[in-house]
Design a protein around this motif. Sequence first.
Motif, PDB file in Angstrom:
ATOM      1  N   SER A  29      29.907  37.718  76.589  1.00  0.00           N
ATOM      2  CA  SER A  29      28.656  38.491  76.568  1.00  0.00           C
ATOM      3  C   SER A  29      27.459  37.629  76.164  1.00  0.00           C
ATOM      4  O   SER A  29      26.332  38.118  76.159  1.00  0.00           O
ATOM      5  N   ALA A  30      27.693  36.362  75.802  1.00  0.00           N
ATOM      6  CA  ALA A  30      26.588  35.482  75.395  1.00  0.00           C
ATOM      7  C   ALA A  30      25.699  35.180  76.591  1.00  0.00           C
ATOM      8  O   ALA A  30      26.185  34.842  77.676  1.00  0.00           O
ATOM      9  N   VAL A  31      24.406  35.314  76.372  1.00  0.00           N
ATOM     10  CA  VAL A  31      23.459  35.159  77.470  1.00  0.00           C
ATOM     11  C   VAL A  31      22.167  34.555  76.925  1.00  0.00           C
ATOM     12  O   VAL A  31      21.769  34.843  75.798  1.00  0.00           O
ATOM     13  N   ALA A  44      13.457  30.277  74.677  1.00  0.00           N
ATOM     14  CA  ALA A  44      14.759  30.821  75.067  1.00  0.00           C
ATOM     15  C   ALA A  44      15.731  30.689  73.910  1.00  0.00           C
ATOM     16  O   ALA A  44      15.624  29.764  73.108  1.00  0.00           O
ATOM     17  N   ARG A  45      16.652  31.636  73.854  1.00  0.00           N
ATOM     18  CA  ARG A  45      17.704  31.603  72.817  1.00  0.00           C
ATOM     19  C   ARG A  45      18.875  32.441  73.318  1.00  0.00           C
ATOM     20  O   ARG A  45      18.719  33.263  74.218  1.00  0.00           O
ATOM     21  N   MET A  46      20.039  32.223  72.682  1.00  0.00           N
ATOM     22  CA  MET A  46      21.216  33.015  73.050  1.00  0.00           C
ATOM     23  C   MET A  46      21.174  34.361  72.336  1.00  0.00           C
ATOM     24  O   MET A  46      20.771  34.448  71.178  1.00  0.00           O
ATOM     25  N   VAL A  47      21.626  35.395  73.022  1.00  0.00           N
ATOM     26  CA  VAL A  47      21.868  36.699  72.406  1.00  0.00           C
ATOM     27  C   VAL A  47      23.168  37.245  73.010  1.00  0.00           C
ATOM     28  O   VAL A  47      23.763  36.600  73.880  1.00  0.00           O
ATOM     29  N   LEU A  48      23.583  38.427  72.558  1.00  0.00           N
ATOM     30  CA  LEU A  48      24.803  39.029  73.106  1.00  0.00           C
ATOM     31  C   LEU A  48      24.446  40.291  73.885  1.00  0.00           C
ATOM     32  O   LEU A  48      23.674  41.122  73.400  1.00  0.00           O
ATOM     33  N   LEU A  49      24.978  40.418  75.070  1.00  0.00           N
ATOM     34  CA  LEU A  49      24.777  41.635  75.856  1.00  0.00           C
ATOM     35  C   LEU A  49      25.612  42.740  75.221  1.00  0.00           C
ATOM     36  O   LEU A  49      26.809  42.561  75.002  1.00  0.00           O
ATOM     37  N   ILE A  59      20.189  44.304  74.772  1.00  0.00           N
ATOM     38  CA  ILE A  59      20.524  43.368  73.690  1.00  0.00           C
ATOM     39  C   ILE A  59      19.874  43.926  72.406  1.00  0.00           C
ATOM     40  O   ILE A  59      18.979  44.759  72.490  1.00  0.00           O
ATOM     41  N   TYR A  60      20.352  43.467  71.253  1.00  0.00           N
ATOM     42  CA  TYR A  60      19.801  43.973  69.983  1.00  0.00           C
ATOM     43  C   TYR A  60      19.226  42.834  69.170  1.00  0.00           C
ATOM     44  O   TYR A  60      19.759  41.718  69.171  1.00  0.00           O
ATOM     45  N   SER A  61      18.132  43.140  68.480  1.00  0.00           N
ATOM     46  CA  SER A  61      17.503  42.112  67.662  1.00  0.00           C
ATOM     47  C   SER A  61      16.496  42.739  66.711  1.00  0.00           C
ATOM     48  O   SER A  61      16.317  43.950  66.671  1.00  0.00           O
ATOM     49  N   ASN A  62      15.850  41.832  65.986  1.00  0.00           N
ATOM     50  CA  ASN A  62      14.806  42.205  65.036  1.00  0.00           C
ATOM     51  C   ASN A  62      13.489  42.137  65.806  1.00  0.00           C
ATOM     52  O   ASN A  62      13.190  41.113  66.414  1.00  0.00           O
ATOM     53  N   GLU A  64      10.574  42.046  64.700  1.00  0.00           N
ATOM     54  CA  GLU A  64       9.536  41.229  64.061  1.00  0.00           C
ATOM     55  C   GLU A  64       9.870  39.736  64.199  1.00  0.00           C
ATOM     56  O   GLU A  64       9.201  38.881  63.638  1.00  0.00           O
ATOM     57  N   SER A  65      10.953  39.437  64.926  1.00  0.00           N
ATOM     58  CA  SER A  65      11.344  38.038  65.160  1.00  0.00           C
ATOM     59  C   SER A  65      10.389  37.420  66.180  1.00  0.00           C
ATOM     60  O   SER A  65       9.540  38.113  66.759  1.00  0.00           O
ATOM     61  N   ARG A  66      10.556  36.142  66.430  1.00  0.00           N
ATOM     62  CA  ARG A  66       9.693  35.472  67.405  1.00  0.00           C
ATOM     63  C   ARG A  66       9.823  36.146  68.781  1.00  0.00           C
ATOM     64  O   ARG A  66       8.830  36.454  69.430  1.00  0.00           O
ATOM     65  N   LYS A  67      11.078  36.379  69.194  1.00  0.00           N
ATOM     66  CA  LYS A  67      11.279  37.023  70.507  1.00  0.00           C
ATOM     67  C   LYS A  67      10.673  38.416  70.523  1.00  0.00           C
ATOM     68  O   LYS A  67      10.063  38.850  71.493  1.00  0.00           O
ATOM     69  N   GLY A  68      10.831  39.134  69.367  1.00  0.00           N
ATOM     70  CA  GLY A  68      10.322  40.499  69.282  1.00  0.00           C
ATOM     71  C   GLY A  68       8.805  40.527  69.421  1.00  0.00           C
ATOM     72  O   GLY A  68       8.249  41.373  70.134  1.00  0.00           O
ATOM     73  N   ARG A 123      14.968  38.378  57.490  1.00  0.00           N
ATOM     74  CA  ARG A 123      13.613  38.521  58.060  1.00  0.00           C
ATOM     75  C   ARG A 123      13.542  37.520  59.205  1.00  0.00           C
ATOM     76  O   ARG A 123      12.902  36.459  59.100  1.00  0.00           O
ATOM     77  N   GLN A 124      14.247  37.845  60.245  1.00  0.00           N
ATOM     78  CA  GLN A 124      14.536  36.890  61.325  1.00  0.00           C
ATOM     79  C   GLN A 124      13.297  36.144  61.811  1.00  0.00           C
ATOM     80  O   GLN A 124      12.267  36.739  62.092  1.00  0.00           O
ATOM     81  N   SER A 125      13.459  34.844  61.917  1.00  0.00           N
ATOM     82  CA  SER A 125      12.464  33.892  62.449  1.00  0.00           C
ATOM     83  C   SER A 125      11.359  33.525  61.466  1.00  0.00           C
ATOM     84  O   SER A 125      10.505  32.706  61.792  1.00  0.00           O
ATOM     85  N   ARG A 126      11.364  34.139  60.267  1.00  0.00           N
ATOM     86  CA  ARG A 126      10.337  33.739  59.299  1.00  0.00           C
ATOM     87  C   ARG A 126      10.871  32.643  58.384  1.00  0.00           C
ATOM     88  O   ARG A 126      12.082  32.490  58.255  1.00  0.00           O
TER      89      ARG A 126
HETATM   90  C1  LIG Z   1      26.240  32.981  70.829  1.00  0.00           C
HETATM   91  C2  LIG Z   1      25.010  33.509  70.105  1.00  0.00           C
HETATM   92  C3  LIG Z   1      24.748  34.871  70.096  1.00  0.00           C
HETATM   93  C4  LIG Z   1      23.618  35.379  69.451  1.00  0.00           C
HETATM   94  N1  LIG Z   1      23.364  36.724  69.513  1.00  0.00           N
HETATM   95  C5  LIG Z   1      22.218  37.210  68.988  1.00  0.00           C
HETATM   96  C6  LIG Z   1      21.865  38.590  69.169  1.00  0.00           C
HETATM   97  O1  LIG Z   1      22.586  39.376  69.818  1.00  0.00           O
HETATM   98  N2  LIG Z   1      20.700  39.016  68.615  1.00  0.00           N
HETATM   99  C7  LIG Z   1      19.867  38.182  67.920  1.00  0.00           C
HETATM  100  O2  LIG Z   1      18.836  38.642  67.433  1.00  0.00           O
HETATM  101  N3  LIG Z   1      20.163  36.867  67.752  1.00  0.00           N
HETATM  102  C8  LIG Z   1      21.309  36.375  68.278  1.00  0.00           C
HETATM  103  N4  LIG Z   1      21.616  35.023  68.145  1.00  0.00           N
HETATM  104  C9  LIG Z   1      20.653  34.164  67.418  1.00  0.00           C
HETATM  105  C10 LIG Z   1      19.517  33.775  68.383  1.00  0.00           C
HETATM  106  O3  LIG Z   1      19.951  32.759  69.264  1.00  0.00           O
HETATM  107  C11 LIG Z   1      18.243  33.319  67.655  1.00  0.00           C
HETATM  108  O4  LIG Z   1      18.542  32.252  66.767  1.00  0.00           O
HETATM  109  C12 LIG Z   1      17.590  34.442  66.854  1.00  0.00           C
HETATM  110  O5  LIG Z   1      17.647  35.682  67.541  1.00  0.00           O
HETATM  111  C13 LIG Z   1      16.135  34.114  66.552  1.00  0.00           C
HETATM  112  O6  LIG Z   1      15.441  33.906  67.774  1.00  0.00           O
HETATM  113  P1  LIG Z   1      13.826  33.960  67.836  1.00  0.00           P
HETATM  114  O7  LIG Z   1      13.302  33.199  66.647  1.00  0.00           O
HETATM  115  O8  LIG Z   1      13.457  33.320  69.133  1.00  0.00           O
HETATM  116  O9  LIG Z   1      13.426  35.418  67.795  1.00  0.00           O
HETATM  117  C14 LIG Z   1      22.739  34.495  68.769  1.00  0.00           C
HETATM  118  C15 LIG Z   1      23.018  33.119  68.763  1.00  0.00           C
HETATM  119  C16 LIG Z   1      24.136  32.636  69.419  1.00  0.00           C
HETATM  120  C17 LIG Z   1      24.396  31.142  69.409  1.00  0.00           C
END
Ligand SMILES: Cc1cc2nc3c(=O)[nH]c(=O)nc-3n(C[C@H](O)[C@H](O)[C@H](O)COP(=O)(O)O)c2cc1C
Length: 196
Positions: A29-31, A44-49, A59-62, A64-68, A123-126
């Motif tokens: 599910s890594a994408v 770009a960064r990895m997340v999980l579908l 996908i799920y995340s914070n 307030e993060s950089r991507k958010g 506090r993701q990305s801070r």
């Molecule tokens: C395999 C893998 C899966 C990840 N899955 C997630 C995810 O589902 N959600 C998430 O917020 N970050 C996930 N991360 C961390 C992100 O790659 C990233 O470090 C984090 O989201 C902060 O990104 P940003 O600063 O661009 O917002 C994962 C990292 C890896 C290596």
Amino acid sequence: MGIGADRDPIELFGEWYEAAQDCGLREPSAVTLATAGADGRPSARMVLLKAVDAKGFVIYSNFESRKGLQIKENPYAALCFHWMPLGRQVRVEGAVEQVSDAEADAYFASRDRASRVGAWASRQSRPLKSLFELEREVAKFALKFGLGTIPRPPFWTGFRIVPEHIEFWMHRAARLHERLVFHRSDDGWQTERLYP
Ligand SMILES: Cc1cc2nc3c(=O)[nH]c(=O)nc-3n(C[C@H](O)[C@H](O)[C@H](O)COP(=O)(O)O)c2cc1C
């Protein structure tokens, strides 16, 4: 032979995704998720579908993060899956919307307890002064919630990428790879083959 242009791309994705889950990969599910804020510079960064259906890819995340923050400024994103053992890549592009609170709550509740505490603590990305500071935040929230219910943090949710383009790529010998793109139109999905 080849990828059927008459297919529904979400169904086709489902078949490829199932094959990816059966091919021995640890995290099928890594994408890669690519976003760009108002300055137009991609990151770009990895997340999980976590879910996929006719509405899109979740996908799920914070948020307030950089991507958010980038998604807030510019609600478009691209996903790129690569399943090496299958020689397959899928690229998805489209607008991003937040999932409903009910959907996010249900997914959050399904996560293990440590991950739920972690979502509150990060506090993701801070900037983080030290790993100790992170451990302290984790301990603080673990203590705060004790054995009780852990609600979804208000800054944490799901993002749905609503596909406008989906490209299926299949490895073939001599780099004569197969590429089939589905473009969404008012009449449904249109397909186009591309040179590799
Ligand atoms: C395999 C893998 C899966 C990840 N899955 C997630 C995810 O589902 N959600 C998430 O917020 N970050 C996930 N991360 C961390 C992100 O790659 C990233 O470090 C984090 O989201 C902060 O990104 P940003 O600063 O661009 O917002 C994962 C990292 C890896 C290596």
